[in-house]
Each structure stands twice: as structure tokens, then as C-alpha cells.
Design an enzyme around this catalytic site. Structure first.
Site, short mmCIF file in Angstrom:
data_model
loop_
_atom_site.label_atom_id
_atom_site.label_comp_id
_atom_site.label_asym_id
_atom_site.label_seq_id
_atom_site.Cartn_x
_atom_site.Cartn_y
_atom_site.Cartn_z
N ASP A 155 60.67 7.95 -88.80
CA ASP A 155 60.28 7.18 -89.98
C ASP A 155 60.00 8.08 -91.18
OD1 ASP A 155 57.85 8.30 -89.02
OD2 ASP A 155 57.29 6.44 -88.04
N ASN A 207 46.50 0.53 -82.81
CA ASN A 207 46.90 -0.86 -82.61
C ASN A 207 48.16 -0.98 -81.75
OD1 ASN A 207 48.88 0.00 -84.38
ND2 ASN A 207 48.45 -1.51 -85.98
N HIS A 267 51.03 0.64 -82.25
CA HIS A 267 52.33 0.79 -82.92
C HIS A 267 53.03 2.07 -82.46
CE1 HIS A 267 50.29 3.03 -86.48
NE2 HIS A 267 51.11 3.90 -85.93
N GLU A 322 54.69 -2.21 -86.38
CA GLU A 322 53.36 -2.78 -86.27
C GLU A 322 53.35 -3.98 -85.32
OE1 GLU A 322 50.97 -1.22 -87.50
OE2 GLU A 322 51.43 -0.33 -89.43
#
EC number: 3.5.99.6
Length: 235
Positions: free
Chosen positions: A62, A128, A130, A135
Site C-alpha cells: 500500500d 482492528n 486490518h 479495513e
């Protein structure tokens, strides 16, 4: 899914380099790379090892949207500082965060990934759950896409910027389907902040609300983690 408990990140980096060495012996040619603090010890050990990267290709997960490649907070800069300038690959690909058309850039990056299938993918994991910047709620079928970062991810990344207002709000990320296409995956997790995400990844239901849980369906995943990150798992 294999779990290897290590004392700390330094040991984790050493273990991952040995896994990579075995994959290279099997013919691996393309490495999928990640940023953040979790893979740093792996890159350090890789630089110090006798492994030659000059005939290999790398693709990164990314990049932030809006940052120039030479911006100290960009992932281009991170990779150059922590690996490429010390031990370059034959070719290294990262998404272009300054592309005039971000959607077109995602299509271009998917083409790059199809031409350079990943043999060995490095991952971190968010609190979380990810992976990459995928996400909670991201489709398991997703390809490289433009991501609106969640408040929790922006807050987690604020430590790398002078103020939280400087943290980019979007990124271009490999999709979950891209990640799952890798032949072999190594995921790093360190610290108690990752314990809940790891528990869900390993033992929870497979759900798009915890993106990393998709890894339960991959045939070659190794989790390298310390005791704190594994603390919510039953022995």
C-alpha cells in the site's frame, strides 16, 4: 495456520528470514512487502543476511494518497530507508500515491500484481484486524482499491506525523483477494494491543468485520508473535 511464539521482534525477524530462505530454495521470485513497525526487524535481519535480492522482484501492499515518493512519511521513503537503499531488488513496485487518477492507478497495480504473482507475502495486522489498509467491512473479493482510512487507523498512524491532521485520510491498498493469492504468508504481531485481533484471526469466525480472519482459509500462513500478542489464545 502455523503459530511461532518468539521472545521479541528481533527473534521474529530472524525466524522470518529463515522461512524466506526456505521459500527461495523452492524457487520464490517475488516478495510482497509491508511497512510499519512490525516488519522492521525482518528487514534488518534480511539486510545483514547473505540473501541476495538482486534477482528478485518486490511489490508493496500500500501507499498513502497525496504524499510524494520522497516525503519522509511515504511508504516509498520507508522502504528505501529500511531496505531498498541497503539491498536493492531487481525491480520494486509500490502504488503511486500521487497518481492523477487514483482509480486508474489501482487498475495499473492490479496488472502489475497479475504479472508478478507473489510467492512470499509479509503482513502486519492492525488493532482492528486490518491487513494492508483493508479495513473492517472490506470484501474478501477485493482487488487493489482506494481506501478511506478509519479514525482508528488514522489515530494509530498519527505517531509518525507531527499532528494527526497531517495523516493522510486515503490510501491505495492491495485488496484481500490480492493478498490471499500469495503462495506463502508470514504475519507479524507484537504487543498486547494486537492480542484481540490475533485471537479473532486464529480462532474467531471468518468474517469481513475482521479482515485478517480470511487467512484461516489460506494453506500456507505463519504467524510470528510474542507472548503478549498471543495472550488471548488458548494454549
Amino acid at each position: 495456520m502455523k503459530i511461532i511464539q518468539v521472545a521479541d521482534q528481533n527473534e521474529g525477524g530472524k525466524v522470518a528470514v529463515e522461512i524466506l530462505r526456505s521459500k527461495l530454495a523452492e524457487g520464490a521470485k517475488t516478495l510482497g512487502l509491508a511497512t510499519g513497525s512490525s516488519p522492521l526487524s525482518f528487514y534488518k535481519e534480511l539486510i545483514e543476511s547473505d540473501i541476495d535480492l538482486s534477482d528478485l522482484v518486490s511489490v508493496n501492499l500500500d501507499e498513502y494518497v497525496g504524499l510524494e515518493a520522497d516525503d519522509p512519511q511515504s511508504y516509498h521513503y520507508f522502504m528505501n530507508e529500511n531496505l531498498f537503499s541497503h539491498k536493492p531488488f531487481k525491480k520494486s513496485f509500490l502504488p503511486n500515491g500521487k497518481a492523477e487518477d487514483a482509480e486508474e492507478e489501482t487498475e495499473d497495480y492490479n496488472r502489475i500484481l497479475s504479472e508478478n504473482p507473489v510467492d512470499f507475502q509479509i503482513l502486519g495486522i492492525g488493532t482492528n484486524g486490518h491487513i494492508g489498509f483493508n479495513e473492517p467491512g472490506t470484501s474478501f473479493d477485493s482487488q487493489t482499491h482506494l481506501v478511506d482510512l478509519t479514525p482508528s487507523t488514522i489515530e494509530a498512524n498519527a505517531r509518525f506525523f507531527e499532528t494527526i491532521d497531517q495523516v493522510p485520510t486515503q490510501a491505495i491498498s492491495m485488496g484481500i483477494a490480492n493478498i490471499m493469492a500469495a503462495k506463502s504468508i508470514v504475519l507479524f504481531a507484537y504487543g498486547k494491543g494486537k492480542a484481540q485481533a490475533i485471537a479473532g484471526t486464529v480462532a474467531g469466525p471468518v468474517t469481513e468485520e475482521l479482515p485478517a480472519s480470511v487467512l484461516q482459509g489460506h494453506e500456507d500462513v505463519t504467524i510470528i508473535a510474542d507472548a503478549e500478542a498471543l495472550s488471548l489464545l488458548d494454549n
